[in-house]
Design a protein around this motif. Structure first.
Motif, PDB file in Angstrom:
ATOM      1  N   ILE A  17       1.557  -2.751  -3.642  1.00  0.00           N
ATOM      2  CA  ILE A  17       1.598  -4.218  -3.562  1.00  0.00           C
ATOM      3  C   ILE A  17       2.727  -4.693  -2.664  1.00  0.00           C
ATOM      4  O   ILE A  17       2.637  -5.754  -2.034  1.00  0.00           O
ATOM      5  CB  ILE A  17       1.726  -4.818  -4.973  1.00  0.00           C
ATOM      6  CG1 ILE A  17       0.465  -4.512  -5.789  1.00  0.00           C
ATOM      7  CG2 ILE A  17       1.963  -6.323  -4.932  1.00  0.00           C
ATOM      8  CD1 ILE A  17       0.575  -4.871  -7.253  1.00  0.00           C
TER       9      ILE A  17
ATOM     10  N   LYS B 209       2.347 -11.812  -4.477  1.00  0.00           N
ATOM     11  CA  LYS B 209       2.704 -10.489  -4.993  1.00  0.00           C
ATOM     12  C   LYS B 209       2.902 -10.531  -6.504  1.00  0.00           C
ATOM     13  O   LYS B 209       2.543  -9.586  -7.216  1.00  0.00           O
ATOM     14  CB  LYS B 209       3.974  -9.981  -4.316  1.00  0.00           C
ATOM     15  CG  LYS B 209       3.808  -9.596  -2.858  1.00  0.00           C
ATOM     16  CD  LYS B 209       5.116  -9.054  -2.312  1.00  0.00           C
ATOM     17  CE  LYS B 209       4.975  -8.683  -0.834  1.00  0.00           C
ATOM     18  NZ  LYS B 209       6.259  -8.157  -0.276  1.00  0.00           N
TER      19      LYS B 209
ATOM     20  N   TRP C 158      -0.553 -10.381  -8.157  1.00  0.00           N
ATOM     21  CA  TRP C 158      -1.136  -9.038  -8.112  1.00  0.00           C
ATOM     22  C   TRP C 158      -0.352  -8.052  -8.971  1.00  0.00           C
ATOM     23  O   TRP C 158      -0.930  -7.121  -9.550  1.00  0.00           O
ATOM     24  CB  TRP C 158      -1.211  -8.546  -6.670  1.00  0.00           C
ATOM     25  CG  TRP C 158      -2.323  -9.190  -5.891  1.00  0.00           C
ATOM     26  CD1 TRP C 158      -2.210 -10.069  -4.862  1.00  0.00           C
ATOM     27  CD2 TRP C 158      -3.720  -8.996  -6.105  1.00  0.00           C
ATOM     28  NE1 TRP C 158      -3.437 -10.465  -4.410  1.00  0.00           N
ATOM     29  CE2 TRP C 158      -4.406  -9.809  -5.155  1.00  0.00           C
ATOM     30  CE3 TRP C 158      -4.478  -8.238  -6.989  1.00  0.00           C
ATOM     31  CZ2 TRP C 158      -5.778  -9.870  -5.085  1.00  0.00           C
ATOM     32  CZ3 TRP C 158      -5.860  -8.308  -6.921  1.00  0.00           C
ATOM     33  CH2 TRP C 158      -6.493  -9.109  -5.972  1.00  0.00           C
TER      34      TRP C 158
END
Length: 374
Positions: A246, A287, A290
């Motif tokens: 990620i 981010k 996720w």
């Protein structure tokens, strides 16, 4: 190399039926004798000492219990490596110390750099909290004030227990050293000056039951250690990989932290995943989203695949019991009680099962109908 011929034979496997037979071997009148009065007085004196020094005694007991759990895990290697116990304990000690030195030499610089980066993000984290307060105020009309990070961390500082008195880094590291070397000493000579004297103070009619308690508790703790260890490694590796893909800053440190917090039942996954999500949000909200998805997915993998495969059924505990065990033992014993909540439940569970259910009321073999419809 095999054990010496002079070594006493290993105790045979004790089953529940033998415990029940021992309970019926002596009439009640034969067990009530005048000398029991002296034992009762001595027990009352010990209870008074326990009440006076409860905190100190319980903290030492928890440390001894933690060392015994580690020794049980190390004892599993004894079945795989046929060498004398003292040489096995010495080899494990050298291997662990050497591995720790190598890890510090090769991995410490990277971890220290990531820790410095995390510490440097403190002002950005404070600014992020203020922005979140403003967003909530504008969109909901609620004037919510989050406590500053300093107060959050201050609230986690331990109290006056053994763990709470570990104010410096050397003192914090001293406790794991005590546990590790205590486990090695127990592994090297578990019978002559440890378990055998304990069993000598147990009345003869209860000795069979206590053999079963030791054996059954050892099996359950070993199954729990195996499950927790595999879950920690699995969650740690998956977290490092997911956070790195990620692009989360300090992915190695956060992944290792997620693996370590897996040791804490129920609350540990939220601590590890929450820390990673917080760091990712400060870097990029996308981010952060996720990272939250990845943390939830990893926990689902752990709960539905890793733990059921690795954890022995004899060591499984209902989440309802786990939750309130955390509350109870955390309130009574502090941070060490939280860490050892499940092993303490297993200890109480095993003693009650053997001394009460199997030996006294004998309902362990009965079929009990479901109380709640499935």
């Amino acid at each position: 190399m095999a054990e010496d011929e002079s070594t006493p034979p290993t105790a045979p496997r004790v089953e529940a039926e033998e415990v029940k037979a021992g309970a019926r071997s002596q009439p009640l009148s034969d067990r009530l004798r005048p000398q029991h009065l002296y034992r009762a007085v001595g027990l009352a004196f010990l209870l008074a000492l326990l009440f006076r020094f409860f905190d100190e005694i319980t903290q030492v007991f928890l440390l001894m219990y933690a060392a015994a759990i580690i020794a049980i895990g190390l004892n599993a290697l004894r079945r795989l490596i046929p060498v004398q116990r003292k040489w096995l304990a010495a080899g494990i000690g050298l291997a662990v110390v050497g591995g720790f030195v190598a890890a510090v030499a090769f991995g410490a610089p990277l971890l220290l750099q990531q820790m410095r980066d995390m510490a440097g993000q403190g002002p950005a984290f404070t600014e992020q909290i203020k922005n979140m307060e403003g967003w909530l105020r504008e969109n909901t009309g609620m004037n919510i004030k989050f406590p500053p990070p300093q107060k959050m961390l201050a609230g986690l500082s331990p109290g006056g227990s053994v763990m709470g008195s570990a104010a410096s880094l050397l003192e914090v590291l001293f406790i794991p050293l005590i546990l590790f070397f205590g486990a090695l000493f127990a592994l090297a000579t578990p019978n002559d000056r440890l378990l055998t004297p304990l069993l000598r103070i147990v009345p003869d009619d209860l000795r069979t039951a206590w053999y079963r308690i030791f054996q059954l508790l050892g099996e359950r703790l070993l199954g729990w250690l195996k499950g927790v260890g595999i879950a920690m490694m699995g969650v740690g590796l998956l977290s490092v990989l997911a956070f790195w893909l990620i692009g989360v800053p300090n992915a190695l440190l956060l992944g290792l932290f997620s693996g370590l917090t897996e040791f804490l039942p129920l609350v540990g996954p939220w601590l590890g995943g929450g820390a990673a999500v917080g760091v990712a949000l400060m870097d990029d909200p996308t981010k952060g989203m996720w990272t939250a998805v990845a943390a939830l997915a990893i926990q689902q993998i752990e709960a539905n695949l890793i733990t059921p495969w690795a954890m022995s059924r004899s060591a499984e505990i209902h989440p309802f019991v786990t939750l309130f065990a955390l509350v109870l033992f955390g309130s009574v014993f502090g941070f060490l009680g939280i860490l050892l909540a499940l092993p303490l439940v297993m200890l109480v569970w095993t003693v009650v099962q053997v001394l009460w259910v199997e030996r006294a009321i004998e309902t362990d073999g009965e079929r009990i109908a479901n109380v709640v419809k499935e």
